[in-house]
Design an enzyme around this catalytic site. Structure first.
Site, PDB file in Angstrom:
ATOM      1  N   ARG A 303       0.786  -1.237   0.010  1.00 16.69           N
ATOM      2  CA  ARG A 303      -0.090  -0.126   0.061  1.00 16.69           C
ATOM      3  C   ARG A 303       1.079   1.063  -0.131  1.00 16.69           C
ATOM      4  O   ARG A 303       0.709   2.418  -0.789  1.00 16.69           O
ATOM      5  CB  ARG A 303      -0.971  -0.066   1.189  1.00 16.69           C
ATOM      6  CG  ARG A 303      -1.933   0.963   1.110  1.00 16.69           C
ATOM      7  CD  ARG A 303      -3.176   1.107   2.236  1.00 16.69           C
ATOM      8  NE  ARG A 303      -4.158   0.053   1.864  1.00 16.69           N
ATOM      9  CZ  ARG A 303      -5.208   0.226   0.941  1.00 16.69           C
ATOM     10  NH1 ARG A 303      -5.412   1.670   0.526  1.00 16.69           N
ATOM     11  NH2 ARG A 303      -6.237  -0.536   0.746  1.00 16.69           N
ATOM     12  N   GLU A 707     -10.347   5.084   6.734  1.00 14.44           N
ATOM     13  CA  GLU A 707      -8.916   5.741   6.889  1.00 14.44           C
ATOM     14  C   GLU A 707      -8.637   7.045   6.186  1.00 14.44           C
ATOM     15  O   GLU A 707      -7.875   7.639   6.864  1.00 14.44           O
ATOM     16  CB  GLU A 707      -8.272   4.501   6.012  1.00 14.44           C
ATOM     17  CG  GLU A 707      -8.215   3.120   7.107  1.00 14.44           C
ATOM     18  CD  GLU A 707      -7.452   2.116   6.197  1.00 14.44           C
ATOM     19  OE1 GLU A 707      -8.152   1.564   5.106  1.00 14.44           O
ATOM     20  OE2 GLU A 707      -6.486   1.663   6.461  1.00 14.44           O
TER      21      GLU A 707
HETATM   22  N1  LUZ Z   1      -5.596  -4.701   5.438  1.00 17.34           N
HETATM   23  C1  LUZ Z   1      -5.083  -5.642   4.486  1.00 17.34           C
HETATM   24  C2  LUZ Z   1      -5.530  -3.316   5.163  1.00 17.34           C
HETATM   25  O1  LUZ Z   1      -5.030  -6.840   4.873  1.00 17.34           O
HETATM   26  N2  LUZ Z   1      -5.042  -5.160   3.280  1.00 17.34           N
HETATM   27  C3  LUZ Z   1      -5.003  -3.847   3.179  1.00 17.34           C
HETATM   28  O2  LUZ Z   1      -4.867  -3.336   1.877  1.00 17.34           O
HETATM   29  C4  LUZ Z   1      -5.485  -2.956   4.062  1.00 17.34           C
HETATM   30  N3  LUZ Z   1      -5.523  -1.643   3.720  1.00 17.34           N
HETATM   31  C5  LUZ Z   1      -6.093  -0.844   4.694  1.00 17.34           C
HETATM   32  C6  LUZ Z   1      -6.125  -1.287   6.027  1.00 17.34           C
HETATM   33  N4  LUZ Z   1      -6.122  -2.457   6.080  1.00 17.34           N
HETATM   34 MO1  MOS Z   2      -7.138  -1.736   9.175  1.00 15.94          MO
HETATM   35  S1  MOS Z   2      -5.383  -0.657   9.084  1.00 15.94           S
HETATM   36  O1  MOS Z   2      -8.174  -1.155   8.062  1.00 15.94           O
HETATM   37  O2  MOS Z   2      -7.157  -2.835  10.184  1.00 15.94           O
END
Ligand code: LUZ
Ligand code: MOS
Length: 756
Positions: A303, A707
């Site tokens: 990410r 987020e």
């Molecule tokens: N969790 C995950 C996340 O496993 N993959 C993601 O792309 C993600 N993005 C934001 C927050 N949690």
């Molecule tokens: Mo999350 S950082 O969307 O558990």
């Protein structure tokens, strides 16, 4: 309104530690590594076992299945066997008749340990070849040629610190054994199915013997996406081996010292701009402090790479991420999931470039903002227009030249307090970057009194997903929300669920609820057509609204409850299960190309700060935001997420500072030593929801909100750079966040600070 608020303000919501305690309950305490790195020679539990009331002390040797809790890469033991890789790593589990006794007994377990020198810096770890996974690169265009053609090239380094999640409810779980070897696990987790799967793996049993139930969480912020699992598994292990219920609730200082945090990053960047101030080349090397095990680090780095250009269009990009293995607790998911770290580097570089070129930062930002159709570094075109529209709307509402002028006038009149202001655009991709995770299911029952029960894999952690699901069910069925109840999240009703994360909870589970309700609705409308003497196609003209059955918009004699009863009499199913898979997304990790995100969420903030140049203290005075929620399902909840997110982001950028000693033990392990925003540090926040945006594949045209607002907080850092300039401080080529009071003071006095 947030449905749980009624319970929260009365103190009647039940969290894991509030559940009635079953008879013969054992309380667990965890014995952890006292050193950041070393070898475990021996565990001597004899003194603990001799204490009356202590039922057992369990170590890795007692694990019947696999001693492995990894999610993506299998590199993390539940209980350490030989190698100790961070201070606070679980070694043994003590089970006793009271919570206090469990802690006393844990302190009496003697560990014989050979201490070694820990590696605490990610760059040092990388030099030593210590990584948790191979490094990854994402590239587009021809970055070398673009640097050759650049008029201005700037280089620098930007470090951002970690962040403690500080969920109000610490990690907690309780397992109750049932008949025939079945275990019921209550866990404060974002990912009930992860808990179920890892419990089964560690016990060497089938997933059908483990039922995980989640009522609600007292906050999570990513800290319970993956890291609620070990504590829940420990209670299941204890329950399996003793046959008694086991509860484990971490103390605040245990939670802070032992669990992973937002990843600190240290990054080297190089930016090339043409004569018009367009960024044409962008190169970054990110060193991520992954901690001692991989956890979600590789997904977080993915990410980061995807968000390397933040809200801007850069045609030539090469970014590389190193997930560096240090002797710190494994760092983990935290609101933004690697996106904030990437955006911080970009905003630092733009601030440097503006300083070099002698133009306002906002001019460079505006010139480079993403427009519809611009290619992102992962080969997906930006399809929205909200990056520019939110920027323009904010500038219309609060002309930045006027704010800059106001700040200049105040600064001229005040020798002590220097203000600064900055704009912060955000563009955040919505979907798990791992395409497979973008699925959800719902199970809906209509009961004979007309009330509706909804189950999904979504976990309520305070963000209001339960309230939104309730509204979605009511809207789809044409009922008042008071008829709808959202049930606990339970692995027997929603199987193989993705964690509630990546801001996708309402989008995906909401869509599954809509589909399940729609299936029931179709059956009911067909039954209604029959009752009203219409041909089968006649159901087209039937609508249920506010509990009344309408034909061609006119009321009929039929009401919702009556229709439900009639459907049951004729043996029509009043239940439905639905599965939703986010459409149109894919990504090829080999080529680094695809369409990983269903859509992007964007917005722009204006942040104004006041810096006291004598004390080094700062105050974020105001934040004005134009944010895109699409067609909001619940505006009150969305505004709460926007305000909470940006305050948490400001905390990350300006005050929250993790410190550990030279041996790798956390010093900032309490609220007395770790400063977070409180009600007095919350600025005046004005949030405008951007009108007229479409394009969300969220439910009913809504968009994810959890987020993206976090990253507005980066504007507090850049606004402080502006204030520091006004205070006469020269530009520095290194950026370090958080801009804590200590750091500000050392910058103002010209003394070199210690850094985080
Ligand atoms: N969790 C995950 C996340 O496993 N993959 C993601 O792309 C993600 N993005 C934001 C927050 N949690
Ligand atoms: Mo999350 S950082 O969307 O558990």
């Amino acid at each position: 309104m947030h449905y749980d608020a009624r319970l929260h303000v009365r103190g009647s919501s039940l969290f894991v530690d509030d559940l009635p305690e079953p008879p013969r309950l054992l309380h667990a305490a965890v014995v952890t590594s006292p050193v950041a790195r070393g070898e475990l020679r021996e565990v001597d539990a004899s003194r603990a076992l001799a204490m009356p009331g202590v039922a057992a002390v369990l170590t890795a040797d007692d694990i019947p299945g696999e001693n492995q809790i990894g999610t993506i890469i299998m590199d993390e033991e539940l209980l350490a066997t030989r190698e100790l890789s961070y201070a606070g790593e679980p070694v043994a589990l003590v089970l006793a008749s009271s919570r206090r006794l469990s802690r006393r007994a844990a302190a009496a377990v003697r560990l014989e340990v050979q201490e070694e020198r820990p590696v605490l810096e990610p760059r040092e770890a990388f030099r030593l070849g210590l990584t948790v996974a191979p490094s990854t690169t994402l590239a587009i265009g021809d970055v070398e040629r673009a640097f050759g053609e650049s008029r201005t090239v700037i280089e620098g380094r930007a470090d951002s610190g970690g962040q403690e999640h500080l969920y109000l409810e610490t990690q907690a779980a309780m397992t109750v054994p049932g008949e025939d070897g079945r275990l019921l696990v209550h866990s404060s987790t974002q990912g009930p199915s992860y808990v179920q799967r890892v419990t089964a793996r560690v016990l060497g049993e089938s997933m059908t013997s483990v039922e995980v139930d989640v009522g609600r969480l007292g906050g999570a912020f990513g800290g319970k996406e993956d890291q609620a699992t070990p504590w829940a598994v420990m209670t299941a292990l204890g329950a399996r081996l003793t046959g008694r219920p086991v509860k484990l609730v971490l103390e605040r200082c245990e939670d802070m010292a032992w669990t992973g945090k937002r990843h600190p990053y240290t990054s080297d960047y190089r930016m090339g701009l043409d004569a018009e101030g367009r960024v044409i080349a962008w190169e970054v090397t990110y060193y991520q402090d992954s901690g001692s095990a991989s956890d979600l680090s590789t997904a977080i780095m993915e990410r980061t790479l995807f968000h390397a250009t933040a809200s801007y269009h850069v045609p030539n990009v090469r970014v590389t991420g190193h997930c560096c293995r240090t002797n710190r607790p494994p760092n983990t998911a935290f609101r933004g999931f690697g996106g904030p770290q990437a955006m911080f580097v970009m905003e630092c570089a733009l601030a440097d470039a503006a300083g070099r070129l002698g133009v306002p930062v906002r001019e460079l930002q505006e010139r480079n903002l993403l427009s519809t159709g611009d290619l992102l570094p992962y080969g997906m075109a930006y399809e929205g227009d909200e990056v520019r529209r939110s920027w323009e709307e904010l500038c219309r509402l609060y002309p930045p030249e006027e704010e800059a002028e106001r700040v200049r006038a105040l600064n001229a009149a005040d020798p002590v307090v220097k203000r600064g202001t900055a704009l912060m655009p955000v563009c955040f991709g919505i979907s798990f970057t791992n395409t497979s995770m973008n699925q959800a299911s719902a199970l809906v029952h209509v009961y004979l009194d007309g009330s509706v029960g909804v189950s999904t894999g979504a976990v309520e952690m305070g963000q209001g997903v339960g309230s939104k699901l309730r509204l979605v069910a009511a809207r789809t069925l044409g009922l008042d929300p008071s008829l709808v109840a959202v049930e606990t999240t339970n692995t027997t009703r929603a199987a193989n669920a993705s964690p509630t994360a990546a801001s996708t909870g309402s989008d995906m589970n909401g869509n599954a609820v809509r589909m399940a309700c729609h299936a029931i609705l179709e059956r009911l409308r067909a039954r209604a057509a029959d009752l009203l003497g219409l041909p089968a196609e006649g159901s087209e003209a039937i609508v249920i609204r506010e509990g009344a059955v309408l034909l061609d918009g006119e009321p009929t004699d039929l009401g919702w409850v009556e229709l439900v009863a009639e459907a049951w009499k004729s043996r029509v199913s009043l239940s439905a299960q639905a599965h939703y898979a986010t459409p149109g997304i894919h990504f090829d990790r080999e080529t680094g190309r695809g369409r990983p995100f269903a859509y992007h969420v964007a917005g722009t903030a204006m942040v104004t700060v006041a810096l006291d140049r004598l004390r080094g203290t700062c105050r974020v005075e105001s934040v004005r935001v134009v944010h895109d929620c699409g067609e909001s399902i619940d505006e009150t909840i969305d505004r709460g997420q926007i305000e909470g997110g940006l305050v948490q982001g400001i905390g990350w950028m300006t005050m929250e500072e993790l410190r550990c000693d030279g041996d790798g033990r956390l010093l900032s392990d309490s609220m007395a030593t770790y400063k977070v925003p409180d009600i007095l540090s919350v600025p005046e926040v004005t949030v405008h929801l951007l009108a007229g945006s479409g394009g969300g594949s969220g439910v009913y045209g809504s968009k994810a909100v959890g987020e993206p607002p976090f990253m507005y907080g980066i504007g507090a850092y850049t606004a402080l750079l502006d204030a520091l300039r006004a205070a006469g401080r020269k530009e520095a080529s290194e950026h370090v966040s958080p801009m804590s009071a200590e750091r500000l003071l050392s910058l103002l006095t010209g003394e070199v600070g210690e850094g985080p």
